[in-house]
Structures are given as structure tokens and as C-alpha cells.
Design a protein around this motif. Structure first.
Motif, PDB file in Angstrom:
ATOM      1  N   GLY A  16     -11.298  15.458  56.163  1.00  8.73           N
ATOM      2  CA  GLY A  16     -11.847  14.893  54.887  1.00  8.73           C
ATOM      3  C   GLY A  16     -12.341  13.637  55.010  1.00  8.73           C
ATOM      4  O   GLY A  16     -13.376  13.011  54.593  1.00  8.73           O
ATOM      5  N   TYR A  17     -11.466  12.722  55.850  1.00  6.53           N
ATOM      6  CA  TYR A  17     -11.861  11.336  56.166  1.00  6.53           C
ATOM      7  C   TYR A  17     -13.102  11.120  57.054  1.00  6.53           C
ATOM      8  O   TYR A  17     -14.129  10.565  56.560  1.00  6.53           O
ATOM      9  N   LEU A  18     -13.205  12.199  58.132  1.00  9.30           N
ATOM     10  CA  LEU A  18     -14.381  12.126  58.792  1.00  9.30           C
ATOM     11  C   LEU A  18     -15.519  12.694  58.169  1.00  9.30           C
ATOM     12  O   LEU A  18     -16.669  12.044  58.485  1.00  9.30           O
ATOM     13  N   VAL A  19     -15.464  13.850  57.460  1.00  9.06           N
ATOM     14  CA  VAL A  19     -16.742  14.202  56.745  1.00  9.06           C
ATOM     15  C   VAL A  19     -17.245  13.382  55.770  1.00  9.06           C
ATOM     16  O   VAL A  19     -18.470  12.852  55.575  1.00  9.06           O
ATOM     17  N   MET A  20     -16.470  12.493  55.097  1.00  8.90           N
ATOM     18  CA  MET A  20     -16.647  11.460  54.036  1.00  8.90           C
ATOM     19  C   MET A  20     -17.383  10.224  54.767  1.00  8.90           C
ATOM     20  O   MET A  20     -18.404   9.737  54.265  1.00  8.90           O
ATOM     21  N   ARG A  25     -22.599   7.732  56.537  1.00 11.00           N
ATOM     22  CA  ARG A  25     -23.405   7.198  57.725  1.00 11.00           C
ATOM     23  C   ARG A  25     -24.858   7.635  57.660  1.00 11.00           C
ATOM     24  O   ARG A  25     -25.957   7.043  57.611  1.00 11.00           O
ATOM     25  N   ARG A  26     -24.704   9.226  57.091  1.00 11.87           N
ATOM     26  CA  ARG A  26     -26.015   9.886  56.626  1.00 11.87           C
ATOM     27  C   ARG A  26     -26.833   9.279  55.776  1.00 11.87           C
ATOM     28  O   ARG A  26     -28.025   9.388  55.757  1.00 11.87           O
ATOM     29  N   ALA A  27     -26.119   8.705  54.587  1.00 13.23           N
ATOM     30  CA  ALA A  27     -26.860   8.277  53.754  1.00 13.23           C
ATOM     31  C   ALA A  27     -27.431   7.029  53.922  1.00 13.23           C
ATOM     32  O   ALA A  27     -28.679   6.792  53.657  1.00 13.23           O
ATOM     33  N   GLN A  28     -26.862   6.065  54.940  1.00  3.86           N
ATOM     34  CA  GLN A  28     -27.519   4.925  55.393  1.00  3.86           C
ATOM     35  C   GLN A  28     -28.570   5.291  56.078  1.00  3.86           C
ATOM     36  O   GLN A  28     -29.582   4.240  56.191  1.00  3.86           O
ATOM     37  N   GLN A  29     -28.711   6.372  56.769  1.00  2.81           N
ATOM     38  CA  GLN A  29     -30.017   6.562  57.530  1.00  2.81           C
ATOM     39  C   GLN A  29     -30.892   7.422  57.079  1.00  2.81           C
ATOM     40  O   GLN A  29     -31.891   7.885  57.701  1.00  2.81           O
ATOM     41  N   ASP A  32     -30.036  14.429  56.063  1.00  2.00           N
ATOM     42  CA  ASP A  32     -29.505  15.229  55.241  1.00  2.00           C
ATOM     43  C   ASP A  32     -28.157  15.038  54.853  1.00  2.00           C
ATOM     44  O   ASP A  32     -27.458  14.573  55.715  1.00  2.00           O
ATOM     45  N   ARG A  33     -27.569  15.224  53.796  1.00  2.00           N
ATOM     46  CA  ARG A  33     -26.066  14.903  53.463  1.00  2.00           C
ATOM     47  C   ARG A  33     -25.333  16.147  53.175  1.00  2.00           C
ATOM     48  O   ARG A  33     -25.844  17.097  53.306  1.00  2.00           O
ATOM     49  N   THR A  34     -23.795  15.706  53.287  1.00  2.00           N
ATOM     50  CA  THR A  34     -23.115  16.527  52.857  1.00  2.00           C
ATOM     51  C   THR A  34     -23.008  16.766  51.315  1.00  2.00           C
ATOM     52  O   THR A  34     -22.973  16.120  50.500  1.00  2.00           O
ATOM     53  N   PRO A  35     -22.981  18.265  51.005  1.00  2.00           N
ATOM     54  CA  PRO A  35     -23.154  18.695  49.331  1.00  2.00           C
ATOM     55  C   PRO A  35     -21.713  18.006  48.688  1.00  2.00           C
ATOM     56  O   PRO A  35     -20.599  18.155  49.500  1.00  2.00           O
TER      57      PRO A  35
END
Length: 87
Positions: A16-20, A25-29, A32-35
Motif C-alpha cells: 500500500g505504501y509503495l503503490v501510493m 511520483r507518476r502524478a508529478q511526472q 498514467d496513474r493508479t486508479p
């Protein structure tokens, strides 16, 4: 069974910590994001503590009421369930 549950608790909270963290990181770049459904699912199946810690350490999703209310509620539910099964 208690050992398995403790191992599950550690594993799912690390995931959970790693996915969040990865979603931040993906949002900053701007990738595509995690749903959000996936993040809530991880929290629901026992990883609320990991998601909650990542939320505040990474400052991610802290302005979303669904997360600021939902994740602590799931954390409480997780605590009750872990407490029940570890008796």
C-alpha cells in the motif's frame, strides 16, 4: 494463523505504501496513474496503515475528502479486524 496474519499485515501495508508513493511520483511526472479504486481496495484488504502513512509522508491525496475521511475509517476497520483475528 497468527504468524500468517502478521506477515500479511506487513506485506499488504508495504505494498500500500509503495503503490501510493508510486502514484505520487507518476502524478508529478504527468504519467498514467493508479486508479483511486485500487488505492481504496489496498486499504480495505488490510493496507490502510501503509496507504495512510504514504498519504501524509508524500503529501498525496490529502486534499481529497474521500481519502482524508475514507482511509482513516478503513484504518479503524483494519484495526478492528486484525484485533479480532489475533485474539
Amino acid at each position: 494463523m497468527q504468524t500468517g496474519l502478521i506477515l500479511w499485515f506487513i506485506f499488504i501495508n508495504v505494498v500500500g505504501y509503495l503503490v501510493m508513493s508510486d502514484d505520487k511520483r507518476r502524478a508529478q511526472q504527468r504519467r498514467d496513474r493508479t486508479p483511486e479504486r485500487t488505492l481504496f481496495l489496498l486499504a480495505f484488504i488490510g493496507g490502510a496503515l501503509g496507504v495512510w502513512i504514504a498519504m501524509y509522508r508524500k503529501r498525496h491525496k490529502t486534499k481529497h475528502p474521500s481519502f482524508t475521511i475514507g482511509i482513516p475509517l478503513l484504518l479503524f476497520l483494519n484495526a478492528v479486524m486484525y484485533g479480532y483475528f489475533l485474539q
